[in-house]
Design an enzyme around this catalytic site. Structure first.
Site, PDB file in Angstrom:
ATOM      1  N   ASP A 135       0.852  -1.189   0.000  1.00  0.00           N
ATOM      2  CA  ASP A 135       0.000   0.000   0.000  1.00  0.00           C
ATOM      3  C   ASP A 135       0.887   1.237   0.000  1.00  0.00           C
ATOM      4  O   ASP A 135       1.975   1.225   0.584  1.00  0.00           O
ATOM      5  CB  ASP A 135      -0.920   0.003   1.219  1.00  0.00           C
ATOM      6  CG  ASP A 135      -2.015  -1.047   1.137  1.00  0.00           C
ATOM      7  OD1 ASP A 135      -2.466  -1.349   0.018  1.00  0.00           O
ATOM      8  OD2 ASP A 135      -2.424  -1.551   2.191  1.00  0.00           O
ATOM      9  N   ASP A 154      -7.031  -1.461  -4.683  1.00  0.00           N
ATOM     10  CA  ASP A 154      -8.097  -1.131  -3.733  1.00  0.00           C
ATOM     11  C   ASP A 154      -9.067  -0.108  -4.329  1.00  0.00           C
ATOM     12  O   ASP A 154     -10.282  -0.191  -4.111  1.00  0.00           O
ATOM     13  CB  ASP A 154      -7.506  -0.587  -2.429  1.00  0.00           C
ATOM     14  CG  ASP A 154      -6.620  -1.590  -1.714  1.00  0.00           C
ATOM     15  OD1 ASP A 154      -6.831  -2.806  -1.893  1.00  0.00           O
ATOM     16  OD2 ASP A 154      -5.720  -1.150  -0.970  1.00  0.00           O
TER      17      ASP A 154
END
Length: 175
Positions: A135, A154
């Protein structure tokens, strides 16, 4: 309607034929998977773990790892969650492919599923290669705190899920 039926003998089940190509949806998914993986590789190669690059007063680039799911759900488990979330990703891809084939002429529906599928593939690749998801997008509000970091996969999943709901509401309002 998503499919055309061909009449068979009385009492036989209808035969379904797809009325549209899935190729555009595969292309869209491929673009998002590539964008996701290129950005993750770039962050992986240029940032040290937890290194932060401030961009604005509410956004940073940061390199963090998430062995769990959304909001680090099960992130502190002993490692079995890697395979669990990989299995969920594979099931999601299979379900998306099935639904896209069954409803190939429904453009918004297939667009949403292609995004969800791309996100599942992108994060699944991370789980296979690294054992966790990379991330790097960090949004925050001064004085309030940081939203959990996320990535392009995401975003694809979230936008796809939103469009899926919009498509369903649109369909309900038509009937």
């Amino acid at each position: 309607m998503a499919t055309n039926t061909k009449k068979a003998s009385p009492g036989a089940k209808p035969v379904y034929k797809s009325s549209a190509s899935l190729l555009p949806w595969f292309g869209l998914a491929l673009i998002f998977v590539l964008l996701d993986q290129i950005t993750k590789i770039t962050v992986e190669c240029t940032f040290a773990y937890a290194e932060t690059l401030p961009i604005t007063g509410f956004f940073n680039l940061i390199k963090v790892y998430n062995p769990g799911a959304a909001f680090s759900f099960l992130g502190d488990a002993s490692g079995w969650q890697r395979y669990f979330f990989l299995a969920i990703a594979l099931a999601a891809v299979g379900f998306c492919l099935y639904m896209m084939k069954k409803n190939a002429s429904q453009r918004l529906f297939c667009f949403a599923l292609a995004l969800i599928m791309a996100g599942a593939i992108g994060n699944g690749i991370d789980r296979v290669i690294h054992g966790h998801v990379i991330d790097f997008l960090d949004f925050y509000w001064t004085g309030i705190g940081h939203f959990p970091a996320f990535n392009i996969a995401d975003i694809a999943i979230s936008v796809g899920a939103f469009l899926f709901v919009v498509d369903e509401l649109r369909r309900v309002n038509k009937s």
